[in-house]
Design a protein around this motif. Structure first.
Motif, PDB file in Angstrom:
ATOM      1  N   ARG A  37       7.510  63.826  77.578  1.00 30.41           N
ATOM      2  CA  ARG A  37       7.520  62.681  78.495  1.00 30.41           C
ATOM      3  C   ARG A  37       8.461  62.938  79.667  1.00 30.41           C
ATOM      4  O   ARG A  37       8.174  62.540  80.815  1.00 30.41           O
ATOM      5  CB  ARG A  37       7.946  61.424  77.740  1.00 30.41           C
ATOM      6  CG  ARG A  37       7.808  60.151  78.557  1.00 30.41           C
ATOM      7  CD  ARG A  37       8.358  58.965  77.825  1.00 30.41           C
ATOM      8  NE  ARG A  37       9.805  59.087  77.608  1.00 30.41           N
ATOM      9  CZ  ARG A  37      10.578  58.098  77.147  1.00 30.41           C
ATOM     10  NH1 ARG A  37      10.036  56.929  76.847  1.00 30.41           N
ATOM     11  NH2 ARG A  37      11.865  58.287  76.960  1.00 30.41           N
TER      12      ARG A  37
ATOM     13  N   ASN B  18       4.404  61.182  80.991  1.00 28.37           N
ATOM     14  CA  ASN B  18       3.484  60.415  80.152  1.00 28.37           C
ATOM     15  C   ASN B  18       3.374  61.106  78.806  1.00 28.37           C
ATOM     16  O   ASN B  18       3.943  62.193  78.588  1.00 28.37           O
ATOM     17  CB  ASN B  18       2.109  60.284  80.810  1.00 28.37           C
ATOM     18  CG  ASN B  18       1.489  61.635  81.111  1.00 28.37           C
ATOM     19  OD1 ASN B  18       1.121  62.402  80.227  1.00 28.37           O
ATOM     20  ND2 ASN B  18       1.388  61.948  82.403  1.00 28.37           N
TER      21      ASN B  18
ATOM     22  N   ASN C 165       6.039  53.195  69.784  1.00 25.67           N
ATOM     23  CA  ASN C 165       5.602  52.166  70.723  1.00 25.67           C
ATOM     24  C   ASN C 165       6.589  52.013  71.876  1.00 25.67           C
ATOM     25  O   ASN C 165       6.192  51.746  73.025  1.00 25.67           O
ATOM     26  CB  ASN C 165       5.439  50.832  69.999  1.00 25.67           C
ATOM     27  CG  ASN C 165       4.234  50.821  69.071  1.00 25.67           C
ATOM     28  OD1 ASN C 165       3.276  51.557  69.290  1.00 25.67           O
ATOM     29  ND2 ASN C 165       4.284  49.990  68.029  1.00 25.67           N
ATOM     30  N   GLU C 166       7.865  52.183  71.597  1.00 24.81           N
ATOM     31  CA  GLU C 166       8.878  52.016  72.639  1.00 24.81           C
ATOM     32  C   GLU C 166       8.784  53.101  73.720  1.00 24.81           C
ATOM     33  O   GLU C 166       9.123  52.843  74.881  1.00 24.81           O
ATOM     34  CB  GLU C 166      10.273  52.022  72.004  1.00 24.81           C
ATOM     35  CG  GLU C 166      10.557  50.778  71.160  1.00 24.81           C
ATOM     36  CD  GLU C 166      11.918  50.854  70.505  1.00 24.81           C
ATOM     37  OE1 GLU C 166      12.592  51.901  70.659  1.00 24.81           O
ATOM     38  OE2 GLU C 166      12.300  49.876  69.834  1.00 24.81           O
TER      39      GLU C 166
ATOM     40  N   GLY D 151       5.914  54.525  74.661  1.00 29.79           N
ATOM     41  CA  GLY D 151       4.587  54.489  75.286  1.00 29.79           C
ATOM     42  C   GLY D 151       3.569  55.420  74.659  1.00 29.79           C
ATOM     43  O   GLY D 151       2.718  55.987  75.371  1.00 29.79           O
TER      44      GLY D 151
END
Length: 517
Positions: free
Chosen positions: A93, A98, A148-149, A151
């Motif tokens: 990331r 991403n 989830n934190e 992304g």
């Protein structure tokens, strides 16, 4: 009594053996299992595999009180792998911004951006297993929250959609349009995003058009594709490209008579780069001959007519056939081309006409006369093209017999007479060099005797044709009585194939170039 004692002893022995194979009855330890065996085609746990044995790990439900937990060493190994994946995700990331990680991605070695302890890690495969079977996160809600934190993309379809969208945007920035070939695959090189490397973009575009890929479950994505200029109908885009290329071609040459082999040249400043390599000659030919992109579309037809291209004009193929027929008539004096005639690759024929199957092309012209352009039919009629060669062959046959009779048959001579009529020797061939000039040039070299033999023995021309028999009787040629009798009609229940009386059987008779087979 002896048997009973033996059975009890055996039973006690089996119970003791079973307990010894299972191991101690307290958790927290693992014992090496004894050798196992194969029963019913299944391998029972504990079977020796190579030099070591498989550890027996029964479940709580099957063996209450005898469940063996995973060793601390194995648990530490699993946690260590998760920590590697977590560290790799954070690093990816930071580098790419991403977490859209391709399934084929492997952390490169000797790369300063990546730690050495992560080199060679198949991160794409790890992520795929995490999505599909829950590797490292099964029954671990705290890890799911951690992902989830940062992304993490859980839906594989969502990942593929983002991958496709990014590839489409990059393709348009490179080529200026989204006319993507079906077999196009994103190359693994700059300036393409690594997330798109190896993606079959052409196949995905086809599935979007044909099967609503990515947009069936989310119709809002159609608006996103429209905003980037996605081409929903590929034929419409190809027609626009061809029309633009024809306009440029007309500015450069002054006409739109594009040669079939013409291809838009590369690195030519007169042409836009997105038109380089376009087979404009093939596209123009397809528009003229098959009506590609313009069938039932009056607007497109008018656009072509405005630049001077009329789909009803003669096709280059028809023009070449017409030129070959003109040459054939100059050489042989007629247009009755043999069915298997091929233009020889030699003089006096022009090189563009070499190896053209002229006999086959002529047959197609006769069969498709109602569909031919009127201008072509008019030119063929002016040339004297024979649309019904069989009828003309019979008329020529009668004419040849009349000339033969005038030259070789007299009232006193009996050599060529048969009864009240006359005949022709089977070996007679019209001479090539006629010094007297009695034979027209188109008849010279024809085996007239073989034709007469075919009429007498096989009924060629005259079978079930009283009108033709009367025409031969008028010049004194004697037709055998067996061909004068009417052919009885065949029963409707018969499976025999009905023969066409117009068909000639001259295929058994040798012919020259001047005779159509």
């Amino acid at each position: 009594r002896i048997k009973t004692n033996a059975m009890v002893a055996a039973l006690l022995f089996l119970v003791a053996l079973r307990r010894s194979s299972i191991g101690p009855q307290f958790p927290g330890s693992v014992r090496e299992a004894p050798r196992s065996f194969v029963f019913g085609g299944k391998i029972i746990p504990g079977m020796r595999i190579g030099p070591r044995r498989v550890l027996l790990r029964p479940t709580k439900a099957r063996y209450p009180g005898r469940y063996y937990q995973i060793t601390r060493e194995r648990k530490d190994s699993v946690d260590e792998k998760w920590e590697q994946v977590w560290e790799a995700l954070l690093r990816y990331r930071d580098i790419h911004g991403n977490l859209l990680i391709p399934h084929s991605f492997v952390i490169p070695e000797d790369n300063p951006e990546w730690p050495s302890n992560l080199a060679g890690l198949k991160l794409g495969q790890k992520i795929r297993n995490m999505r599909s079977v829950g590797t490292h996160i099964k029954s671990r809600p705290e890890r799911i929250e951690m992902l989830n934190e940062i992304g993490f993309v859980w839906d594989d379809n969502e990942f593929r959609w983002r991958q496709t969208l990014r590839a489409l945007q990059k393709y348009k920035s490179i080529h200026g349009a989204l006319n993507i070939p079906t077999d196009f695959i994103v190359p693994a090189e700059d300036p393409w995003d690594p997330i798109c490397w190896g993606v079959s973009l052409g196949e995905r575009v086809h599935n979007i058009r044909a099967h609503n890929l990515h947009i069936r479950s989310n119709p809002a994505r159609r608006k996103i594709l429209d905003d980037i200029g996605f081409v929903w109908e590929n034929d419409d885009y190809k027609f626009k490209l061809t029309l633009e290329a024809l306009e440029i071609y007309k500015k450069l040459t002054g006409h739109v008579s594009v040669e079939q082999k013409f291809i838009v040249p590369h690195n030519d400043t007169n042409w836009p780069d997105y038109l380089w390599g376009l087979r404009l000659g093939d596209q123009t030919r397809a528009v003229r001959t098959m009506g590609r992109w313009i069938k039932g579309n009056i607007q497109r037809q008018r656009q072509l007519q405005d630049i001077g291209l009329k789909p009803s004009d003669l096709d280059l193929r028809y023009e070449r056939v017409l030129e070959c027929l003109v040459k054939f008539k100059d050489l042989y004096g007629h247009t009755r081309v043999p069915a298997k005639f091929v233009v020889p690759p030699e003089a006096p024929w022009d090189p563009p006409h070499w190896n053209i199957s002229l006999g086959e092309r002529v047959r197609v012209l006769r069969r498709k006369k109602p569909q031919l352009p009127p201008t072509l039919v008019q030119k063929l009629d002016t040339l004297g093209f024979s649309w019904k060669p069989k009828e003309e062959n019979f008329e020529s046959f009668v004419h040849m017999l009349s000339i033969y009779k005038d030259r070789h048959v007299s009232s006193e001579s009996t050599e060529s007479r048969v009864g009240d009529g006359f005949s022709v020797p089977r070996v007679y061939v019209i001479p090539q060099h006629d010094q007297e000039g009695c034979w027209p040039p188109e008849y010279r070299g024809i085996p007239l005797g073989a034709r007469v033999y075919s009429v007498v023995k096989m009924g060629t021309y005259v079978r079930s044709r009283p009108d033709r028999i009367a025409a031969l009787d008028a010049i004194g040629f004697q037709v055998p009585d067996k061909w004068r009798k009417p052919v009885p009609p065949k029963h409707s229940s018969s499976n025999a194939i009905q023969t066409n009386p117009e068909e000639d059987t001259m295929s058994t008779v040798s012919s020259s170039v001047g005779v159509e087979s």
